[in-house]
Design an enzyme around this catalytic site. Structure first.
Site, PDB file in Angstrom:
ATOM      1  CB  CYS A  13      -0.925  -0.018   1.214  1.00 51.95           C
ATOM      2  SG  CYS A  13      -1.980   1.427   1.322  1.00 51.95           S
ATOM      3  CB  CYS A  32      -0.805   2.690   4.025  1.00 50.28           C
ATOM      4  SG  CYS A  32      -2.399   2.112   3.483  1.00 50.28           S
ATOM      5  CG  ASP A  33       2.797   1.134   4.526  1.00 48.78           C
ATOM      6  OD1 ASP A  33       2.195   1.625   5.495  1.00 48.78           O
ATOM      7  OD2 ASP A  33       2.654  -0.046   4.167  1.00 48.78           O
TER       8      ASP A  33
END
Ligand code: NAP
Length: 557
Positions: free
Chosen positions: A372, A375-376
Protein backbone atom coordinates in the site's frame (compact mmCIF):
# COMPACT_ATOMS: atom_id res chain seq x y z
CA UNK A 1 0.55 15.58 2.52
CA UNK A 2 1.93 18.67 4.21
CA UNK A 3 -1.11 20.73 5.15
CA UNK A 4 -1.49 24.07 3.46
CA UNK A 5 -2.99 26.89 5.48
CA UNK A 6 -5.01 29.09 3.14
CA UNK A 7 -7.25 31.62 4.84
CA UNK A 8 -6.67 34.69 2.72
CA UNK A 9 -9.87 34.39 0.69
CA UNK A 10 -12.10 34.03 3.73
CA UNK A 11 -13.10 37.41 5.15
CA UNK A 12 -13.53 35.84 8.60
CA UNK A 13 -10.06 34.34 8.49
CA UNK A 14 -11.43 30.83 8.78
CA UNK A 15 -9.51 27.74 7.76
CA UNK A 16 -12.45 25.34 7.88
CA UNK A 17 -15.00 25.68 5.07
CA UNK A 18 -18.41 27.10 5.88
CA UNK A 19 -20.39 23.86 5.57
CA UNK A 20 -17.98 22.11 7.93
CA UNK A 21 -18.25 24.98 10.40
CA UNK A 22 -22.04 24.79 10.32
CA UNK A 23 -22.02 21.03 10.95
CA UNK A 24 -19.49 21.35 13.77
CA UNK A 25 -21.37 24.21 15.41
CA UNK A 26 -24.47 22.01 15.54
CA UNK A 27 -22.43 19.13 16.90
CA UNK A 28 -20.70 21.16 19.59
CA UNK A 29 -24.08 22.56 20.71
CA UNK A 30 -24.98 19.03 21.81
CA UNK A 31 -21.91 18.75 24.08
CA UNK A 32 -22.96 18.42 27.70
CA UNK A 33 -19.40 18.69 28.99
CA UNK A 34 -16.91 21.17 27.54
CA UNK A 35 -13.66 19.76 26.19
CA UNK A 36 -10.35 21.39 27.01
CA UNK A 37 -7.34 20.92 24.80
CA UNK A 38 -3.70 21.77 25.19
CA UNK A 39 -1.76 22.44 21.99
CA UNK A 40 2.03 22.41 22.29
CA UNK A 41 4.28 23.76 19.55
CA UNK A 42 7.85 24.95 19.06
CA UNK A 43 8.94 26.91 16.04
CA UNK A 44 11.57 25.44 13.79
CA UNK A 45 10.18 21.89 13.91
CA UNK A 46 7.30 20.77 11.68
CA UNK A 47 6.37 24.42 11.14
CA UNK A 48 3.64 23.82 8.57
CA UNK A 49 2.07 21.20 10.84
CA UNK A 50 2.35 23.51 13.85
CA UNK A 51 0.58 26.16 11.85
CA UNK A 52 -2.07 23.65 10.79
CA UNK A 53 -2.62 22.43 14.37
CA UNK A 54 -2.96 25.95 15.79
CA UNK A 55 -5.21 27.14 12.98
CA UNK A 56 -7.45 24.07 13.01
CA UNK A 57 -7.87 24.09 16.79
CA UNK A 58 -8.41 27.86 16.84
CA UNK A 59 -11.26 27.42 14.36
CA UNK A 60 -12.86 24.77 16.59
CA UNK A 61 -12.70 27.04 19.64
CA UNK A 62 -14.28 29.90 17.69
CA UNK A 63 -17.28 27.70 16.89
CA UNK A 64 -18.32 27.00 20.47
CA UNK A 65 -17.43 27.98 24.02
CA UNK A 66 -17.67 24.27 24.81
CA UNK A 67 -14.46 23.61 22.90
CA UNK A 68 -11.55 25.32 24.60
CA UNK A 69 -7.83 25.31 23.99
CA UNK A 70 -4.62 26.55 25.53
CA UNK A 71 -1.71 27.16 23.14
CA UNK A 72 1.54 26.43 24.88
CA UNK A 73 5.20 26.37 24.08
CA UNK A 74 7.22 23.21 24.17
CA UNK A 75 9.62 24.72 26.70
CA UNK A 76 6.83 25.68 29.10
CA UNK A 77 6.31 24.24 32.58
CA UNK A 78 3.05 22.75 31.34
CA UNK A 79 4.94 20.79 28.69
CA UNK A 80 7.30 19.43 31.31
CA UNK A 81 4.40 18.62 33.63
CA UNK A 82 2.60 16.71 30.87
CA UNK A 83 5.77 15.07 29.56
CA UNK A 84 5.33 16.66 26.13
CA UNK A 85 8.48 17.01 24.04
CA UNK A 86 7.22 16.90 20.43
CA UNK A 87 5.87 19.65 18.20
CA UNK A 88 3.01 19.73 17.54
CA UNK A 89 1.31 17.73 20.28
CA UNK A 90 -2.38 17.99 21.19
CA UNK A 91 -3.78 16.68 24.45
CA UNK A 92 -7.52 16.10 24.70
CA UNK A 93 -9.26 16.80 28.00
CA UNK A 94 -5.95 16.18 29.80
CA UNK A 95 -7.42 16.53 33.28
CA UNK A 96 -9.96 13.77 32.66
CA UNK A 97 -8.44 11.34 30.14
CA UNK A 98 -5.09 10.63 28.58
CA UNK A 99 -5.40 10.98 24.80
CA UNK A 100 -2.45 12.44 22.93
CA UNK A 101 -2.00 13.31 19.26
CA UNK A 102 1.70 13.48 18.57
CA UNK A 103 1.51 15.34 15.29
CA UNK A 104 -1.23 17.43 13.73
CA UNK A 105 -4.36 15.44 12.90
CA UNK A 106 -4.13 15.96 9.13
CA UNK A 107 -5.84 13.86 6.45
CA UNK A 108 -7.53 10.70 7.73
CA UNK A 109 -6.75 11.57 11.35
CA UNK A 110 -8.86 14.74 11.13
CA UNK A 111 -11.94 12.58 11.48
CA UNK A 112 -10.34 10.45 14.19
CA UNK A 113 -9.67 13.65 16.07
CA UNK A 114 -13.27 14.85 15.77
CA UNK A 115 -14.59 11.50 16.99
CA UNK A 116 -12.14 11.64 19.89
CA UNK A 117 -13.45 15.11 20.73
CA UNK A 118 -17.01 13.76 20.90
CA UNK A 119 -15.94 10.83 23.08
CA UNK A 120 -14.02 13.20 25.35
CA UNK A 121 -17.13 15.30 25.81
CA UNK A 122 -19.53 12.45 26.46
CA UNK A 123 -17.06 10.44 28.54
CA UNK A 124 -18.58 7.37 26.87
CA UNK A 125 -16.14 5.16 25.00
CA UNK A 126 -18.53 3.69 22.45
CA UNK A 127 -16.84 0.30 22.88
CA UNK A 128 -19.01 -2.78 22.33
CA UNK A 129 -20.39 -4.54 25.41
CA UNK A 130 -17.92 -7.37 24.91
CA UNK A 131 -14.97 -4.96 24.63
CA UNK A 132 -16.04 -3.19 27.81
CA UNK A 133 -16.34 -6.49 29.61
CA UNK A 134 -12.86 -7.51 28.44
CA UNK A 135 -11.33 -4.14 29.33
CA UNK A 136 -12.84 -4.26 32.81
CA UNK A 137 -10.35 -7.06 33.53
CA UNK A 138 -7.39 -4.73 33.08
CA UNK A 139 -5.47 -4.19 36.33
CA UNK A 140 -2.22 -2.61 35.13
CA UNK A 141 -1.37 0.59 33.25
CA UNK A 142 -1.26 0.45 29.47
CA UNK A 143 -0.12 3.10 27.01
CA UNK A 144 -0.90 1.97 23.46
CA UNK A 145 0.79 4.01 20.72
CA UNK A 146 -0.67 3.81 17.25
CA UNK A 147 1.58 4.96 14.38
CA UNK A 148 -0.39 6.40 11.47
CA UNK A 149 -0.02 8.37 8.23
CA UNK A 150 -2.44 10.96 6.83
CA UNK A 151 -3.59 8.87 3.82
CA UNK A 152 -3.91 5.45 5.42
CA UNK A 153 -7.57 4.36 5.43
CA UNK A 154 -6.87 1.55 7.92
CA UNK A 155 -5.35 3.89 10.52
CA UNK A 156 -8.41 5.67 11.95
CA UNK A 157 -9.99 2.36 13.03
CA UNK A 158 -6.93 1.34 14.97
CA UNK A 159 -6.39 4.83 16.41
CA UNK A 160 -9.99 5.01 17.55
CA UNK A 161 -9.76 1.63 19.28
CA UNK A 162 -6.88 2.98 21.38
CA UNK A 163 -8.71 6.24 22.11
CA UNK A 164 -11.91 4.41 23.11
CA UNK A 165 -9.94 2.28 25.55
CA UNK A 166 -8.45 5.43 27.08
CA UNK A 167 -11.91 6.94 27.46
CA UNK A 168 -13.30 3.71 28.95
CA UNK A 169 -10.44 3.23 31.43
CA UNK A 170 -8.97 6.68 32.16
CA UNK A 171 -7.50 5.19 35.35
CA UNK A 172 -5.20 2.81 33.46
CA UNK A 173 -5.06 3.51 29.71
CA UNK A 174 -3.19 6.34 27.94
CA UNK A 175 -3.55 6.44 24.15
CA UNK A 176 -1.11 8.14 21.79
CA UNK A 177 -1.60 8.61 18.06
CA UNK A 178 1.73 9.26 16.36
CA UNK A 179 1.78 10.84 12.90
CA UNK A 180 4.81 9.34 11.22
CA UNK A 181 5.15 12.03 8.59
CA UNK A 182 5.92 14.50 11.39
CA UNK A 183 7.88 12.10 13.59
CA UNK A 184 10.04 9.95 11.30
CA UNK A 185 12.64 9.49 14.05
CA UNK A 186 10.05 7.82 16.30
CA UNK A 187 9.06 5.53 13.44
CA UNK A 188 12.71 4.66 12.92
CA UNK A 189 13.30 4.07 16.63
CA UNK A 190 10.36 1.68 16.88
CA UNK A 191 11.10 0.01 13.54
CA UNK A 192 7.77 1.02 12.03
CA UNK A 193 7.70 -0.07 8.40
CA UNK A 194 3.97 0.07 7.67
CA UNK A 195 0.87 1.58 9.19
CA UNK A 196 -1.13 1.24 11.30
CA UNK A 197 1.53 -0.12 13.64
CA UNK A 198 0.53 -0.45 17.28
CA UNK A 199 2.85 -0.71 20.23
CA UNK A 200 0.89 -2.27 23.06
CA UNK A 201 3.93 -2.52 25.31
CA UNK A 202 7.69 -2.91 25.21
CA UNK A 203 7.50 -6.45 23.88
CA UNK A 204 4.24 -6.53 22.01
CA UNK A 205 3.59 -4.77 18.72
CA UNK A 206 0.95 -5.48 16.07
CA UNK A 207 0.63 -4.59 12.41
CA UNK A 208 -2.54 -3.56 10.63
CA UNK A 209 -6.10 -2.83 11.59
CA UNK A 210 -7.73 -5.30 13.92
CA UNK A 211 -11.31 -5.78 15.11
CA UNK A 212 -12.03 -3.80 18.25
CA UNK A 213 -12.37 -6.80 20.55
CA UNK A 214 -9.05 -8.20 19.39
CA UNK A 215 -7.44 -4.82 20.08
CA UNK A 216 -8.80 -4.90 23.62
CA UNK A 217 -7.66 -8.48 24.24
CA UNK A 218 -4.14 -7.65 23.02
CA UNK A 219 -4.10 -4.51 25.16
CA UNK A 220 -5.06 -6.48 28.26
CA UNK A 221 -2.97 -9.61 27.68
CA UNK A 222 -0.06 -8.13 25.65
CA UNK A 223 -0.27 -11.19 23.44
CA UNK A 224 -1.35 -11.94 19.89
CA UNK A 225 -5.09 -12.61 19.97
CA UNK A 226 -5.78 -13.50 16.35
CA UNK A 227 -6.91 -16.98 17.38
CA UNK A 228 -9.70 -15.63 19.56
CA UNK A 229 -11.41 -14.03 16.60
CA UNK A 230 -13.72 -16.91 15.72
CA UNK A 231 -14.77 -17.24 19.32
CA UNK A 232 -15.49 -13.53 19.56
CA UNK A 233 -17.53 -13.58 16.37
CA UNK A 234 -19.73 -16.27 17.85
CA UNK A 235 -20.16 -14.31 21.08
CA UNK A 236 -21.08 -11.08 19.36
CA UNK A 237 -23.89 -12.41 17.23
CA UNK A 238 -26.91 -10.22 17.59
CA UNK A 239 -30.01 -11.84 19.08
CA UNK A 240 -32.28 -10.79 16.22
CA UNK A 241 -31.18 -11.36 12.63
CA UNK A 242 -31.57 -8.42 10.31
CA UNK A 243 -33.92 -9.36 7.49
CA UNK A 244 -33.51 -7.77 4.07
CA UNK A 245 -34.24 -8.53 0.44
CA UNK A 246 -30.66 -8.15 -0.70
CA UNK A 247 -27.49 -8.46 1.35
CA UNK A 248 -24.53 -6.87 -0.42
CA UNK A 249 -21.16 -8.08 0.77
CA UNK A 250 -18.45 -5.51 0.17
CA UNK A 251 -18.52 -1.69 0.13
CA UNK A 252 -16.28 -1.06 -2.87
CA UNK A 253 -17.53 0.57 -6.08
CA UNK A 254 -19.57 -2.52 -7.07
CA UNK A 255 -21.27 -2.92 -3.68
CA UNK A 256 -22.02 0.78 -3.29
CA UNK A 257 -23.52 1.19 -6.73
CA UNK A 258 -25.57 -1.97 -6.18
CA UNK A 259 -26.88 -0.49 -2.93
CA UNK A 260 -28.11 2.62 -4.74
CA UNK A 261 -29.77 0.63 -7.52
CA UNK A 262 -31.30 -1.97 -5.19
CA UNK A 263 -32.84 0.59 -2.88
CA UNK A 264 -34.12 2.70 -5.74
CA UNK A 265 -35.74 -0.42 -7.21
CA UNK A 266 -37.61 -0.92 -3.97
CA UNK A 267 -35.55 -3.72 -2.45
CA UNK A 268 -34.56 -3.48 1.18
CA UNK A 269 -30.81 -3.87 1.23
CA UNK A 270 -27.83 -3.76 3.53
CA UNK A 271 -24.13 -3.46 2.74
CA UNK A 272 -21.79 -5.49 4.94
CA UNK A 273 -18.13 -4.50 5.02
CA UNK A 274 -15.27 -5.91 7.07
CA UNK A 275 -12.51 -3.49 6.06
CA UNK A 276 -12.35 0.15 5.09
CA UNK A 277 -15.18 1.45 2.94
CA UNK A 278 -14.15 1.78 -0.68
CA UNK A 279 -12.13 -1.40 -1.05
CA UNK A 280 -8.97 -1.32 -3.15
CA UNK A 281 -9.82 2.06 -4.62
CA UNK A 282 -9.42 3.67 -1.20
CA UNK A 283 -5.78 2.66 -1.33
CA UNK A 284 -5.22 4.08 -4.81
CA UNK A 285 -3.35 7.38 -4.55
CA UNK A 286 -4.91 8.96 -7.63
CA UNK A 287 -7.69 7.94 -10.02
CA UNK A 288 -7.65 9.65 -13.40
CA UNK A 289 -10.05 7.54 -15.45
CA UNK A 290 -13.36 7.68 -13.64
CA UNK A 291 -15.67 9.82 -15.77
CA UNK A 292 -16.46 13.14 -14.20
CA UNK A 293 -13.25 13.26 -12.18
CA UNK A 294 -10.14 14.32 -14.09
CA UNK A 295 -7.97 13.48 -11.10
CA UNK A 296 -9.19 12.45 -7.69
CA UNK A 297 -7.64 10.59 -4.75
CA UNK A 298 -9.15 7.08 -4.63
CA UNK A 299 -10.17 7.59 -1.02
CA UNK A 300 -12.02 10.80 -1.86
CA UNK A 301 -13.89 9.19 -4.74
CA UNK A 302 -15.05 6.37 -2.50
CA UNK A 303 -16.17 8.77 0.22
CA UNK A 304 -18.38 10.50 -2.32
CA UNK A 305 -19.78 7.15 -3.49
CA UNK A 306 -20.36 5.94 0.07
CA UNK A 307 -22.16 9.16 1.01
CA UNK A 308 -24.42 8.67 -1.99
CA UNK A 309 -25.11 5.02 -1.07
CA UNK A 310 -25.86 5.96 2.53
CA UNK A 311 -28.70 8.13 1.32
CA UNK A 312 -30.44 4.89 0.38
CA UNK A 313 -29.00 2.01 2.38
CA UNK A 314 -27.36 1.20 5.65
CA UNK A 315 -23.66 0.31 5.42
CA UNK A 316 -22.60 -1.90 8.32
CA UNK A 317 -18.85 -1.59 8.90
CA UNK A 318 -16.59 -3.89 10.91
CA UNK A 319 -18.92 -6.63 9.67
CA UNK A 320 -16.76 -9.19 7.95
CA UNK A 321 -19.04 -12.01 6.79
CA UNK A 322 -17.57 -15.07 8.49
CA UNK A 323 -20.02 -17.60 7.12
CA UNK A 324 -22.84 -17.87 4.62
CA UNK A 325 -25.39 -20.61 4.17
CA UNK A 326 -28.80 -21.04 2.59
CA UNK A 327 -31.50 -22.19 4.98
CA UNK A 328 -35.16 -22.52 4.13
CA UNK A 329 -34.77 -20.42 1.02
CA UNK A 330 -33.00 -17.55 2.78
CA UNK A 331 -29.32 -16.73 3.02
CA UNK A 332 -27.96 -16.39 6.53
CA UNK A 333 -24.79 -14.30 6.70
CA UNK A 334 -22.94 -14.41 10.01
CA UNK A 335 -20.87 -11.41 11.05
CA UNK A 336 -19.53 -10.16 14.37
CA UNK A 337 -22.28 -7.52 14.21
CA UNK A 338 -24.98 -10.19 14.05
CA UNK A 339 -26.53 -12.55 11.53
CA UNK A 340 -28.15 -11.00 8.49
CA UNK A 341 -30.89 -12.89 6.71
CA UNK A 342 -31.55 -12.10 3.06
CA UNK A 343 -33.61 -13.35 0.16
CA UNK A 344 -30.70 -12.74 -2.19
CA UNK A 345 -26.99 -12.07 -1.90
CA UNK A 346 -24.63 -9.99 -3.98
CA UNK A 347 -20.96 -10.78 -3.50
CA UNK A 348 -18.77 -7.76 -4.20
CA UNK A 349 -15.85 -8.89 -2.10
CA UNK A 350 -13.22 -7.72 -4.56
CA UNK A 351 -9.69 -8.94 -4.77
CA UNK A 352 -6.61 -8.87 -2.57
CA UNK A 353 -2.98 -8.19 -3.42
CA UNK A 354 -1.11 -11.04 -4.99
CA UNK A 355 2.08 -11.90 -3.15
CA UNK A 356 5.32 -12.02 -5.09
CA UNK A 357 6.39 -15.29 -3.54
CA UNK A 358 10.04 -14.28 -3.22
CA UNK A 359 12.06 -15.31 -0.15
CA UNK A 360 12.10 -12.48 2.41
CA UNK A 361 8.66 -11.16 1.42
CA UNK A 362 6.89 -12.54 4.50
CA UNK A 363 9.83 -11.97 6.82
CA UNK A 364 9.91 -8.23 6.03
CA UNK A 365 6.20 -7.57 5.53
CA UNK A 366 5.54 -4.43 7.55
CA UNK A 367 9.29 -3.81 7.83
CA UNK A 368 9.99 -2.54 4.33
CA UNK A 369 7.72 -4.80 2.30
CA UNK A 370 4.42 -3.07 1.56
CA UNK A 371 1.37 -3.50 -0.64
CA UNK A 372 0.00 0.00 0.00
CA UNK A 373 1.89 3.03 -1.25
CA UNK A 374 -0.81 5.43 -0.01
CA UNK A 375 -0.43 4.08 3.53
CA UNK A 376 3.29 3.51 3.80
CA UNK A 377 4.87 5.80 1.19
CA UNK A 378 5.37 8.56 3.77
CA UNK A 379 7.77 6.37 5.69
CA UNK A 380 10.25 6.43 2.85
CA UNK A 381 10.44 10.14 2.01
CA UNK A 382 13.98 10.99 1.06
CA UNK A 383 14.83 7.28 0.90
CA UNK A 384 14.80 4.56 -1.77
CA UNK A 385 12.05 2.22 -2.83
CA UNK A 386 11.50 -0.30 -5.56
CA UNK A 387 8.10 -1.08 -7.04
CA UNK A 388 7.63 -4.56 -8.50
CA UNK A 389 5.17 -5.00 -11.36
CA UNK A 390 4.26 -3.55 -14.72
CA UNK A 391 0.53 -2.85 -14.49
CA UNK A 392 -1.52 0.22 -13.63
CA UNK A 393 -1.07 -0.34 -9.90
CA UNK A 394 2.72 -0.47 -10.16
CA UNK A 395 2.95 2.73 -12.18
CA UNK A 396 0.37 4.58 -10.06
CA UNK A 397 2.28 3.56 -6.93
CA UNK A 398 5.62 4.57 -8.43
CA UNK A 399 4.29 7.99 -9.38
CA UNK A 400 2.82 8.49 -5.91
CA UNK A 401 6.12 7.56 -4.26
CA UNK A 402 8.06 9.82 -6.57
CA UNK A 403 5.76 12.73 -5.74
CA UNK A 404 6.31 12.09 -2.03
CA UNK A 405 10.05 12.45 -2.56
CA UNK A 406 10.97 8.76 -2.60
CA UNK A 407 13.76 7.71 -4.96
CA UNK A 408 11.82 5.12 -6.94
CA UNK A 409 12.79 2.30 -9.28
CA UNK A 410 10.30 0.02 -11.01
CA UNK A 411 11.35 -3.58 -11.57
CA UNK A 412 9.36 -5.39 -14.24
CA UNK A 413 9.86 -8.85 -15.63
CA UNK A 414 9.10 -7.98 -19.26
CA UNK A 415 10.55 -5.46 -21.71
CA UNK A 416 7.37 -3.36 -21.76
CA UNK A 417 4.67 -2.28 -19.32
CA UNK A 418 1.10 -3.41 -19.55
CA UNK A 419 0.01 -0.21 -17.75
CA UNK A 420 -1.91 2.33 -19.76
CA UNK A 421 0.18 4.65 -21.93
CA UNK A 422 -0.78 7.77 -20.03
CA UNK A 423 0.80 6.34 -16.87
CA UNK A 424 3.88 5.19 -18.76
CA UNK A 425 4.35 8.70 -20.16
CA UNK A 426 3.98 10.24 -16.71
CA UNK A 427 6.54 7.83 -15.24
CA UNK A 428 9.01 8.66 -18.02
CA UNK A 429 8.42 12.39 -17.57
CA UNK A 430 9.03 12.10 -13.82
CA UNK A 431 12.31 10.31 -14.44
CA UNK A 432 11.33 7.19 -12.52
CA UNK A 433 14.01 4.53 -12.89
CA UNK A 434 12.97 1.32 -14.65
CA UNK A 435 14.61 -2.07 -14.84
CA UNK A 436 12.95 -4.12 -17.55
CA UNK A 437 13.44 -7.86 -18.05
CA UNK A 438 14.23 -8.11 -14.36
CA UNK A 439 12.84 -10.14 -11.49
CA UNK A 440 13.15 -9.73 -7.75
CA UNK A 441 14.31 -13.17 -6.68
CA UNK A 442 14.86 -12.34 -3.00
CA UNK A 443 14.23 -9.55 -0.53
CA UNK A 444 17.09 -9.19 1.92
CA UNK A 445 17.65 -7.18 5.07
CA UNK A 446 19.14 -7.01 8.50
CA UNK A 447 17.49 -8.17 11.73
CA UNK A 448 14.99 -5.28 11.54
CA UNK A 449 14.22 -4.18 8.02
CA UNK A 450 14.72 -4.47 4.28
CA UNK A 451 18.08 -3.31 2.97
CA UNK A 452 18.14 -4.65 -0.61
CA UNK A 453 16.48 -6.72 -3.30
CA UNK A 454 18.31 -9.36 -5.27
CA UNK A 455 17.47 -8.77 -8.93
CA UNK A 456 17.97 -11.19 -11.77
CA UNK A 457 18.43 -9.50 -15.13
CA UNK A 458 16.99 -12.04 -17.52
CA UNK A 459 18.37 -10.30 -20.62
CA UNK A 460 21.93 -10.11 -19.35
CA UNK A 461 21.73 -13.36 -17.39
CA UNK A 462 23.17 -11.70 -14.26
CA UNK A 463 22.00 -11.36 -10.66
CA UNK A 464 22.93 -8.44 -8.41
CA UNK A 465 21.76 -6.74 -5.22
CA UNK A 466 20.01 -3.39 -5.48
CA UNK A 467 20.07 -1.50 -2.16
CA UNK A 468 16.63 -0.21 -1.12
CA UNK A 469 14.71 0.76 1.99
CA UNK A 470 11.35 -0.51 0.79
CA UNK A 471 9.73 -2.86 -1.68
CA UNK A 472 6.23 -2.05 -2.89
CA UNK A 473 4.70 -5.12 -4.47
CA UNK A 474 2.13 -4.54 -7.23
CA UNK A 475 1.96 -7.81 -9.13
CA UNK A 476 -1.79 -8.08 -9.51
CA UNK A 477 -4.63 -9.42 -7.43
CA UNK A 478 -6.28 -12.65 -6.36
CA UNK A 479 -10.05 -12.81 -5.85
CA UNK A 480 -11.49 -12.77 -2.34
CA UNK A 481 -13.58 -15.85 -3.06
CA UNK A 482 -13.96 -17.51 0.37
CA UNK A 483 -17.68 -16.76 0.55
CA UNK A 484 -18.16 -17.73 -3.08
CA UNK A 485 -16.63 -21.10 -2.24
CA UNK A 486 -18.83 -21.46 0.84
CA UNK A 487 -21.85 -20.85 -1.36
CA UNK A 488 -20.45 -23.38 -3.86
CA UNK A 489 -20.47 -20.94 -6.75
CA UNK A 490 -18.86 -21.87 -10.04
CA UNK A 491 -15.41 -20.27 -10.37
CA UNK A 492 -13.17 -19.87 -13.40
CA UNK A 493 -9.58 -21.12 -13.59
CA UNK A 494 -8.29 -18.00 -11.82
CA UNK A 495 -10.73 -18.38 -8.93
CA UNK A 496 -12.97 -15.55 -10.16
CA UNK A 497 -16.71 -16.06 -9.90
CA UNK A 498 -18.37 -17.02 -13.18
CA UNK A 499 -21.33 -14.78 -14.00
CA UNK A 500 -23.67 -14.28 -16.91
CA UNK A 501 -24.29 -10.92 -18.55
CA UNK A 502 -26.74 -9.98 -15.81
CA UNK A 503 -24.21 -10.84 -13.06
CA UNK A 504 -26.09 -13.98 -12.01
CA UNK A 505 -23.84 -16.70 -10.63
CA UNK A 506 -24.36 -20.44 -10.88
CA UNK A 507 -26.61 -20.32 -7.82
CA UNK A 508 -30.08 -18.79 -7.97
CA UNK A 509 -30.43 -15.48 -6.12
CA UNK A 510 -26.68 -15.10 -5.69
CA UNK A 511 -24.96 -12.42 -7.79
CA UNK A 512 -21.38 -11.26 -8.09
CA UNK A 513 -19.92 -7.96 -9.29
CA UNK A 514 -16.66 -6.06 -9.46
CA UNK A 515 -13.13 -7.44 -9.17
CA UNK A 516 -14.47 -10.75 -7.84
CA UNK A 517 -15.64 -11.53 -11.35
CA UNK A 518 -12.23 -10.77 -12.91
CA UNK A 519 -12.22 -9.10 -16.30
CA UNK A 520 -10.89 -5.60 -16.76
CA UNK A 521 -11.09 -4.74 -13.05
CA UNK A 522 -11.84 -1.05 -13.48
CA UNK A 523 -13.82 1.17 -11.12
CA UNK A 524 -16.18 2.04 -13.91
CA UNK A 525 -16.87 -1.61 -14.74
CA UNK A 526 -17.34 -2.48 -11.07
CA UNK A 527 -19.92 0.29 -10.77
CA UNK A 528 -21.67 -0.98 -13.86
CA UNK A 529 -21.65 -4.60 -12.71
CA UNK A 530 -22.99 -3.62 -9.28
CA UNK A 531 -25.93 -1.83 -10.81
CA UNK A 532 -26.67 -4.73 -13.18
CA UNK A 533 -26.55 -7.22 -10.31
CA UNK A 534 -28.96 -5.16 -8.23
CA UNK A 535 -31.38 -4.88 -11.15
CA UNK A 536 -31.18 -8.64 -11.70
CA UNK A 537 -31.92 -9.24 -8.02
CA UNK A 538 -34.92 -6.99 -8.29
CA UNK A 539 -36.13 -8.87 -11.35
CA UNK A 540 -35.55 -12.30 -9.82
CA UNK A 541 -37.11 -11.70 -6.43
CA UNK A 542 -40.33 -10.77 -8.11
CA UNK A 543 -40.22 -13.25 -10.97
CA UNK A 544 -37.68 -16.06 -10.45
CA UNK A 545 -36.25 -16.96 -13.85
CA UNK A 546 -34.93 -20.32 -12.65
CA UNK A 547 -38.38 -21.72 -11.80
CA UNK A 548 -40.61 -23.11 -14.45
CA UNK A 549 -43.39 -20.61 -14.96
CA UNK A 550 -41.97 -18.07 -12.48
CA UNK A 551 -44.64 -16.63 -10.25
CA UNK A 552 -42.85 -15.07 -7.30
CA UNK A 553 -40.28 -15.93 -4.73
CA UNK A 554 -41.59 -18.37 -2.15
CA UNK A 555 -38.79 -17.44 0.25
CA UNK A 556 -40.01 -13.86 0.57
CA UNK A 557 -41.12 -12.26 3.83
P1 NAP B 1 -2.14 -6.36 -13.41
O1 NAP B 1 -2.67 -5.45 -14.45
O2 NAP B 1 -2.57 -7.76 -13.39
O3 NAP B 1 -0.56 -6.28 -13.50
C1 NAP B 1 0.23 -7.06 -12.68
C2 NAP B 1 1.68 -6.88 -13.09
O4 NAP B 1 2.48 -7.65 -12.23
C3 NAP B 1 1.93 -7.35 -14.52
O5 NAP B 1 2.80 -6.45 -15.14
C4 NAP B 1 2.59 -8.70 -14.30
O6 NAP B 1 3.55 -8.99 -15.25
C5 NAP B 1 3.29 -8.50 -13.00
N1 NAP B 1 3.45 -9.76 -12.26
C6 NAP B 1 2.49 -10.67 -11.97
N2 NAP B 1 3.02 -11.67 -11.25
C7 NAP B 1 4.33 -11.39 -11.12
C8 NAP B 1 5.40 -12.06 -10.49
N3 NAP B 1 5.23 -13.20 -9.84
N4 NAP B 1 6.62 -11.48 -10.56
C9 NAP B 1 6.80 -10.32 -11.19
N5 NAP B 1 5.82 -9.63 -11.80
C10 NAP B 1 4.60 -10.17 -11.77
O7 NAP B 1 -2.44 -5.85 -11.94
P2 NAP B 1 -2.66 -4.35 -11.38
O8 NAP B 1 -1.65 -3.42 -11.92
O9 NAP B 1 -2.77 -4.49 -9.92
O10 NAP B 1 -4.05 -3.97 -11.97
C11 NAP B 1 -5.19 -4.82 -11.68
C12 NAP B 1 -6.38 -4.22 -12.35
O11 NAP B 1 -6.71 -3.02 -11.70
C13 NAP B 1 -6.12 -3.89 -13.82
O12 NAP B 1 -7.26 -4.20 -14.54
C14 NAP B 1 -5.85 -2.44 -13.79
O13 NAP B 1 -6.21 -1.82 -14.99
C15 NAP B 1 -6.73 -1.98 -12.63
N6 NAP B 1 -6.16 -0.75 -12.06
C16 NAP B 1 -6.57 0.42 -12.58
C17 NAP B 1 -6.05 1.59 -12.11
C18 NAP B 1 -6.49 2.86 -12.71
O14 NAP B 1 -7.04 2.79 -13.78
N7 NAP B 1 -6.28 4.03 -12.12
C19 NAP B 1 -5.11 1.62 -11.09
C20 NAP B 1 -4.71 0.41 -10.58
C21 NAP B 1 -5.24 -0.77 -11.08
P3 NAP B 1 3.14 -9.38 -16.76
O15 NAP B 1 2.83 -8.10 -17.43
O16 NAP B 1 4.37 -10.05 -17.25
O17 NAP B 1 1.98 -10.31 -16.65
Amino acid sequence: MTPQIEKKDDPGGWFLPEDTRTALTELFATFQTPVDMEVFTASGVNDSYNDFARTFITDLTRLSPKVRARFLNLDSDEARKRGVDRSPTILLAPNRISVRFTGAPAGEEGRTFMTALILASTGKSGLSDLSRELLAKLTEKRDPRVFVTPACPYCPGQALAAIKCAVERPDLVSAEIVEIDENPDLAERHNVGSVPHTLFGEDHAALGLMPEERFVVELVTLQDASEFLGEMAAQTQGPTPERVDLAIVGAGPAGLSAAIYAARSGLSAVVLEGGPIGGQVSLTPTVENYPGFASVPGKKLMEIMAAHAREYTHIVTDAQVEDAAEENGRFELRTRKGTFSARAVLLATGAAYRALGAPGEDRYRGFGVSFCSSCDGYLYKGRRAVVVGGGNTALTDALHLKHLGVETTIIHRRDAFRAEKHLQDSAAREGIGVRFNSEVVEITGDDKKVTAVRVRDNAAGTTADLPTDAVFIAVGHVPNNDLAKKLELELDGGGFVSVDRAMRTSRPRVYAAGDLTGGSMQIVTAVSEGSLAALSAFEDLGKPYWKEGGGGDSAGD
